[in-house]
Design a protein around this motif. Structure first.
Motif, PDB file in Angstrom:
ATOM      1  N   UNK A  44      78.665  28.898  33.421  1.00 37.32           N
ATOM      2  CA  UNK A  44      79.934  29.099  33.123  1.00 37.32           C
ATOM      3  C   UNK A  44      80.667  29.931  34.500  1.00 37.32           C
ATOM      4  N   UNK A  45      80.811  29.960  35.888  1.00 37.40           N
ATOM      5  CA  UNK A  45      81.637  30.592  36.299  1.00 37.40           C
ATOM      6  C   UNK A  45      82.665  29.305  36.398  1.00 37.40           C
ATOM      7  N   UNK A  46      82.506  28.156  36.745  1.00 36.72           N
ATOM      8  CA  UNK A  46      83.656  26.882  36.243  1.00 36.72           C
ATOM      9  C   UNK A  46      84.218  26.812  35.471  1.00 36.72           C
ATOM     10  N   UNK A  47      83.428  26.916  34.546  1.00 39.65           N
ATOM     11  CA  UNK A  47      84.510  27.332  33.526  1.00 39.65           C
ATOM     12  C   UNK A  47      85.269  28.425  33.353  1.00 39.65           C
ATOM     13  N   UNK A  48      85.112  28.939  33.182  1.00 38.62           N
ATOM     14  CA  UNK A  48      85.818  30.233  33.708  1.00 38.62           C
ATOM     15  C   UNK A  48      86.966  30.111  35.165  1.00 38.62           C
ATOM     16  N   UNK A  49      87.271  29.126  35.540  1.00 41.49           N
ATOM     17  CA  UNK A  49      87.843  29.249  36.258  1.00 41.49           C
ATOM     18  C   UNK A  49      89.089  28.231  36.183  1.00 41.49           C
ATOM     19  N   UNK A  50      88.300  26.898  35.220  1.00 37.79           N
ATOM     20  CA  UNK A  50      89.106  25.959  34.683  1.00 37.79           C
ATOM     21  C   UNK A  50      90.280  25.716  34.462  1.00 37.79           C
ATOM     22  N   UNK A  51      91.136  24.841  35.370  1.00 36.05           N
ATOM     23  CA  UNK A  51      92.664  24.892  34.441  1.00 36.05           C
ATOM     24  C   UNK A  51      93.052  23.406  34.319  1.00 36.05           C
TER      25      UNK A  51
END
Ligand SMILES: [Zn+2]
Length: 76
Positions: A44-51
């Motif tokens: 979820x952390x990297x999903x939120x930071x995804x660009x």
């Protein structure tokens, strides 16, 4: 489904799957799916930071718009 997030050095449990659709320049975040060459499991952390790259669309299929029934609001 991978055992951990696809990001290097990240050992968090994946909670979503990222799929790249090159033909339509669309990146889609969905629920965890079976492994596919164009998919990456992310926590979820990297999903939120995804660009996504310039010109690409990002679609989050995990989010479903809340259904607001206005009739309830004005019922009384
Ligand atoms: Zn991660």
């Amino acid at each position: 489904m991978s055992a951990s997030c696809s990001r290097p050095g990240c050992q968090r449990n994946p909670t979503a799957t990222l799929t790249y659709e090159y033909s339509s320049s669309t990146a889609t975040i969905g629920v965890l799916a079976t492994p596919h060459p164009m998919q990456y499991d992310l926590c979820d952390l990297h999903t939120d930071r995804l660009s996504v790259p310039n010109g690409w669309a990002l679609i989050d299929e995990r989010v479903t718009a809340p259904v607001v029934d206005l009739r309830d609001r004005f019922a009384s």
